[in-house]
Design an enzyme around this catalytic site. Sequence first.
Site, short mmCIF file in Angstrom:
data_model
loop_
_atom_site.label_atom_id
_atom_site.label_comp_id
_atom_site.label_asym_id
_atom_site.label_seq_id
_atom_site.Cartn_x
_atom_site.Cartn_y
_atom_site.Cartn_z
N PHE A 137 0.55 -1.35 0.22
CA PHE A 137 0.09 -0.27 -0.16
C PHE A 137 1.00 1.24 -0.01
O PHE A 137 1.90 1.38 0.63
CB PHE A 137 -1.15 -0.04 1.15
N THR A 185 1.36 4.00 1.92
CA THR A 185 1.90 4.83 2.63
C THR A 185 3.64 3.45 3.43
O THR A 185 3.85 4.16 4.05
CB THR A 185 1.21 4.79 3.68
N LYS A 186 3.29 2.35 2.91
CA LYS A 186 3.91 1.59 3.82
C LYS A 186 5.47 2.26 3.56
O LYS A 186 5.48 2.70 2.67
CB LYS A 186 3.89 -0.17 2.91
N ASN A 187 5.85 1.41 4.19
CA ASN A 187 8.15 1.74 4.28
C ASN A 187 8.29 1.66 2.96
O ASN A 187 9.23 1.90 2.27
CB ASN A 187 9.10 1.45 5.05
#
Length: 396
Positions: free
Chosen positions: A183, A185-187
């Site tokens: 997704f 916004t993940k790292n």
Amino acid sequence: MQIQLINLKRQYESIKEEVDKEVLDVLSAGQYIMGKNVKEFEREVSEYIGTKHSVSVGNGTDALIIALKALGIGKGDEVITTPFTFFATAESISFVGATPVFVDVDINTFNIDPAKIEEKITDKTKAIMPVHIFGQPCDMDAINEIAKKHNLKVIEDACQAIGSEYKGKKAGSLSDIACFSFFPTKNLGCAGDGGMIVTNDYNLATVCRALRAHGSGADGQKAFNIINNIKEDAVEDNGTDNTVYNPLKYYNYLIGQNSRLDELQAAILRVKLRNLDIWNDARRKHARFYNEQLKDTNLAAPFEADNVKHVYHLYILQSDDRSKMVNYLKENGIATGVYYPIPLHLQKAYKDLGYKEGDLPNAEYLSHRTFAIPMFAELTDEEKEYIVDTIKKFGD
């Protein structure tokens, strides 16, 4: 000053030239489904995590669902997991027909408390699904020991923790099978949805590959043979263009689903994977700054266990008066996020399971206190100074 919780545009600008080139190369090549970038990205993730097999899928939720299906978990089974996480963790268990059994969390790490797992094991229990919440790995030695003792499978929900480590080993390499989310916004995030399943088990990986694409083709036949203990060679897919026409996809062996990672997303993620460790190190640096600057405030900073490498997908603080603090920061241009306001065992979707307030006190306590402040690799020193100075002035 206005500071976002995460600034995705800033990350894109730092790799724009390379990403744009890779995207245009995919578009000009005309192969958009299961092409070379997907195959290479899977290989690169396996190399990075330290597992033999990686299976890309459409999103992190699908990764969890397919992993559960591949393990044969379904109606009548129970899976032990945490109540302090995103809904998809428990939702995936319910989706395959099994029942999530919630175990309270450790008050310091926010992760599932291994000391409380065994009392929840029944003859219906088939697996444990720990979540490496906010980027910090669980106590996997203890969890794996319990699983081995009771002949259970372990599924790591590592959706928030790519690049994190437990005793020198990457999250995702610590169990029977593990799942990641990409997704945005993940790292490690793509420009849409994406996910990955990793494992060292050839049979599990083969079944996962079949399930992600309607149980069809060469992978479907191989999976069917594995499940039914049939010893015969499958018809191989010799590089057929999956975008236009692949005759093997019209031969179906299992009931699967459509959950493939797009070639465009794979191309973007390959660029980002090469930067992941740099970005995670920046997050850890930001966390150390926050820890030092906020240690004399009345806020509780995140705890990091001695034997892990936390990658701070989110930087979580605790406040006795969260609502006032969050509103105050908003008024001063600092974005926040509340993770998670209602623990899973008290969600209305799980009313039928019969949990009530007070059953899992640590998760409930944290749900009233925790909130995130801005955390992304590209935060500037000026922004961090403004954030901590603003927090220190709270109540003045």
